[in-house]
Design an enzyme around this catalytic site. Structure first.
Site, PDB file in Angstrom:
ATOM      1  N   HIS A 110       0.829  -1.209   0.000  1.00  0.00           N
ATOM      2  CA  HIS A 110       0.000   0.000   0.000  1.00  0.00           C
ATOM      3  C   HIS A 110       0.868   1.265   0.000  1.00  0.00           C
ATOM      4  O   HIS A 110       0.505   2.272  -0.602  1.00  0.00           O
ATOM      5  CB  HIS A 110      -0.926   0.011   1.236  1.00  0.00           C
ATOM      6  CG  HIS A 110      -1.955  -1.076   1.195  1.00  0.00           C
ATOM      7  ND1 HIS A 110      -3.303  -0.826   0.976  1.00  0.00           N
ATOM      8  CD2 HIS A 110      -1.845  -2.420   1.297  1.00  0.00           C
ATOM      9  CE1 HIS A 110      -3.964  -1.968   0.979  1.00  0.00           C
ATOM     10  NE2 HIS A 110      -3.104  -2.953   1.173  1.00  0.00           N
ATOM     11  N   ASP A 158      -5.795   5.903   1.610  1.00  0.00           N
ATOM     12  CA  ASP A 158      -6.006   4.521   1.186  1.00  0.00           C
ATOM     13  C   ASP A 158      -7.469   4.137   1.458  1.00  0.00           C
ATOM     14  O   ASP A 158      -8.031   4.502   2.505  1.00  0.00           O
ATOM     15  CB  ASP A 158      -5.078   3.610   1.993  1.00  0.00           C
ATOM     16  CG  ASP A 158      -4.998   2.209   1.419  1.00  0.00           C
ATOM     17  OD1 ASP A 158      -3.929   1.864   0.899  1.00  0.00           O
ATOM     18  OD2 ASP A 158      -6.003   1.468   1.491  1.00  0.00           O
TER      19      ASP A 158
HETATM   20  C1  UDX Z   1      -0.557  -6.309   0.017  1.00  0.00           C
HETATM   21  C2  UDX Z   1      -1.559  -7.460  -0.186  1.00  0.00           C
HETATM   22  O1  UDX Z   1      -1.072  -8.647   0.353  1.00  0.00           O
HETATM   23  C3  UDX Z   1      -1.897  -7.596  -1.649  1.00  0.00           C
HETATM   24  O2  UDX Z   1      -2.787  -8.676  -1.825  1.00  0.00           O
HETATM   25  C4  UDX Z   1      -2.538  -6.326  -2.119  1.00  0.00           C
HETATM   26  O3  UDX Z   1      -2.869  -6.418  -3.486  1.00  0.00           O
HETATM   27  C5  UDX Z   1      -1.593  -5.164  -1.867  1.00  0.00           C
HETATM   28  O4  UDX Z   1      -1.187  -5.123  -0.500  1.00  0.00           O
HETATM   29  P1  UDX Z   1       1.835  -7.475  -0.756  1.00  0.00           P
HETATM   30  O5  UDX Z   1       1.365  -8.798  -0.279  1.00  0.00           O
HETATM   31  O6  UDX Z   1       3.056  -6.953  -0.156  1.00  0.00           O
HETATM   32  O7  UDX Z   1       0.665  -6.380  -0.686  1.00  0.00           O
HETATM   33  O8  UDX Z   1       2.059  -7.693  -2.352  1.00  0.00           O
HETATM   34  P2  UDX Z   1       2.183  -6.750  -3.594  1.00  0.00           P
HETATM   35  O9  UDX Z   1       0.941  -5.978  -3.847  1.00  0.00           O
HETATM   36  O10 UDX Z   1       2.625  -7.599  -4.693  1.00  0.00           O
HETATM   37  O11 UDX Z   1       3.322  -5.705  -3.206  1.00  0.00           O
HETATM   38  C6  UDX Z   1       4.629  -6.092  -2.901  1.00  0.00           C
HETATM   39  C7  UDX Z   1       5.584  -4.985  -3.299  1.00  0.00           C
HETATM   40  O12 UDX Z   1       6.851  -5.274  -2.708  1.00  0.00           O
HETATM   41  C8  UDX Z   1       5.789  -4.865  -4.798  1.00  0.00           C
HETATM   42  O13 UDX Z   1       5.816  -3.510  -5.190  1.00  0.00           O
HETATM   43  C9  UDX Z   1       7.153  -5.503  -5.029  1.00  0.00           C
HETATM   44  O14 UDX Z   1       7.894  -4.926  -6.085  1.00  0.00           O
HETATM   45  C10 UDX Z   1       7.856  -5.265  -3.711  1.00  0.00           C
HETATM   46  N1  UDX Z   1       8.821  -6.354  -3.442  1.00  0.00           N
HETATM   47  C11 UDX Z   1       8.379  -7.633  -3.246  1.00  0.00           C
HETATM   48  C12 UDX Z   1      10.159  -6.062  -3.417  1.00  0.00           C
HETATM   49  O15 UDX Z   1      10.570  -4.906  -3.625  1.00  0.00           O
HETATM   50  N2  UDX Z   1      11.028  -7.078  -3.176  1.00  0.00           N
HETATM   51  C13 UDX Z   1      10.649  -8.358  -2.956  1.00  0.00           C
HETATM   52  O16 UDX Z   1      11.513  -9.203  -2.730  1.00  0.00           O
HETATM   53  C14 UDX Z   1       9.260  -8.642  -2.991  1.00  0.00           C
END
Ligand code: UDX
Length: 467
Positions: free
Chosen positions: A32, A129
């Site tokens: 987020h 948000d």
């Molecule tokens: C959360 C919720 O789990 C997700 O379902 C919702 O859509 C958004 O909020 P998250 O689970 O962290 O997010 O997943 P995601 O939305 O994919 O965001 C992860 C972020 O972390 C991405 O921008 C990705 O680029 C970053 N990331 C991930 C890294 O920089 N390094 C990593 O090793 C893994």
């Protein structure tokens, strides 16, 4: 990697004399924070002054944003310290609900102070948000327009809006034995009952969250989406009909500004040199984002699947992703010796750069919305293993609607995993489809493209609050 941050198309349209301030308030989770700070950067290029209000928990690094001003508010999460960090998927709902109560007074105090400091007329609007639904009442009481950033897909909000989150209707605890398990949910036929069952183990809490979020989105002054028209056109049309407030789809935000500066965990950039030594489209990249958890046996099936696949892999194992272990203790015996140089495991990767690297051939993802968009933008087909929330909806769209990935629908099984990897690595038609989306993304961001136009409309709309 390409970014459009310095694109002249996006440069200031306002003269300094009419610069206005926008106040933004992200939810304190990586998935987020990234899109909210990217949006703040985009609006800054359009001539707006930016103030970020944030919780103490997961504070963004101020020094990466010298052009913004920051205000930290108390979140009272220290009062429930034993629950940090989250240890299970179900805890996310609990946190969000808690923050929607604990932040009310500190947020109101901070916002009132900012209005006094800058003068009412100088603040265009508040952007918060969608999950921070409490901010609608605060904004109304201070007579400030509130716009909403929803960080999921548009389709997710539509699905959540119609799915009956009632504990008694049994949607959420169907098992494989139930005759309806494989059928489509009549309320939203893209989704199967088995997907709904994955969304939450707390349907009552989810209903409360979704109802609050949607009703306060409808009461807001407008909706901002991190998506693009060519990907979600039918859903965007439905949203415009169902929500009688303006909608602006100007994503994918990370194409304007990469997310690395808002990363809460240090990214291991050494993986990029390793990737450079691998053959084009040969590497499987695996990451399940910042908050999803898996069990020890799922973790071990992933390891066996990767070992058996024969492909090189880069695996992000976030410390704590397996609740009972610190990091790699749960790997099968001799796993590291058996894969040798073919595999790299890191705690956190520079994901966008990994996806943009020519060696990356497939992304095994939990289908968080940011990860899904980042994969689409780099033309990398996906293996989908959604864990909770919006992720099963994204997985269904990736596999069944856009046909740019394979959904491991029945969990983690080493044989299924090996087959899915082979299919995604070899399916040229799938790669062509996702590459076609990649081209559409780029066109949507160019002058006259759908996201570019949407951004211009959004700027005009915010300026209309200032008159
Ligand atoms: C959360 C919720 O789990 C997700 O379902 C919702 O859509 C958004 O909020 P998250 O689970 O962290 O997010 O997943 P995601 O939305 O994919 O965001 C992860 C972020 O972390 C991405 O921008 C990705 O680029 C970053 N990331 C991930 C890294 O920089 N390094 C990593 O090793 C893994």
């Amino acid at each position: 990697m390409e970014t459009n941050g310095s694109d002249t198309n996006l440069r200031h349209t306002q003269s300094p004399a009419i610069r206005r301030r926008i106040i933004l308030f992200p939810m304190p989770f990586q998935g987020h924070i990234n899109p909210m700070l990217q949006l703040a950067n985009i609006l800054h290029t359009q001539g707006f002054e930016i103030t970020i209000i944030h919780t103490e928990y997961n504070s963004p690094n101020h020094s990466n944003y010298p052009h913004f001003t920051f205000n930290s508010i108390s979140d009272r999460l220290s009062e429930i310290e034993n629950h940090l960090p989250m240890k299970a998927n179900a805890e996310a709902l609990y946190f969000v609900k808690y923050l929607n109560i604990s932040c009310v007074d500190p947020f109101r105090g901070c916002l009132a102070g900012l209005l006094e400091k800058y003068g009412e007329g100088s603040i265009g609007c508040l952007i918060t948000d969608a999950g921070f639904y409490f901010t609608q009442a605060v904004a109304e009481s201070l007579k400030l327009p509130r716009m909403v950033l929803r960080t999921s897909s548009v389709s997710c909000v539509l699905a959540w809006g119609v799915l009956p989150f009632f504990p008694e209707n049994n949607y959420f605890n169907l098992t494989k034995e139930d005759p309806n398990y494989e059928s489509s949910a009549p309320e939203f036929p893209v989704i199967k009952f088995k997907d709904v069952a994955k969304m939450t183990t707390n349907p009552d809490g989810m209903r409360n969250y979704v109802t609050n979020m949607i009703s306060h989105m409808k009461a807001s002054s407008g909706l901002i989406w991190n998506t693009f028209k060519e990907l979600e056109e039918p859903s965007l049309e439905t949203i415009v009909q169902q929500f009688s407030v303006p909608s602006f789809a100007l994503g994918p935000f990370h194409k304007y500004f990469p997310a690395s500066s808002s990363s809460l965990i240090e990214q291991d950039k050494t993986v990029l040199q390793w990737l450079d030594t691998q053959s084009p489209k040969s590497v499987i990249y695996i990451s399940f984002g910042s908050i999803a958890h898996i069990t020890e046996s799922e973790f071990q099936e992933i390891a066996h699947g990767l070992a058996n696949s024969g492909f090189p892999f880069l695996w992000v194992v976030r410390p704590g992703i397996v609740s009972c272990s610190n990091w790699l203790e749960s790997l099968p015996e001799k796993f590291l010796e058996s894969v040798g140089d073919r595999g790299r495991i890191v705690k956190w990767a520079p994901q966008q750069e990994v996806l943009a690297n020519p060696a990356t051939g497939c992304f095994w993802t939990h289908c968080g919305w940011n990860s899904t968009l980042e994969s689409i933008c780099e033309g990398v087909p996906m293996i989908c293993s959604p864990c909770f929330g919006d992720q099963p909806i994204d997985a269904r769209y990736v596999s069944d609607v856009w046909k740019i990935g394979v959904y491991l629908e029945d969990g983690f099984d080493r044989v299924e995993i090996k087959m899915a990897i082979k299919r995604v690595m070899m399916d040229e038609e799938m790669r062509e489809r996702i590459n076609s989306f990649k081209e559409k993304v780029n066109s949507s961001l160019e002058e006259g493209g759908s996201s570019h136009q949407s951004l211009k409309r959004l700027v005009d709309y915010i300026l209309s609050f200032c008159n």
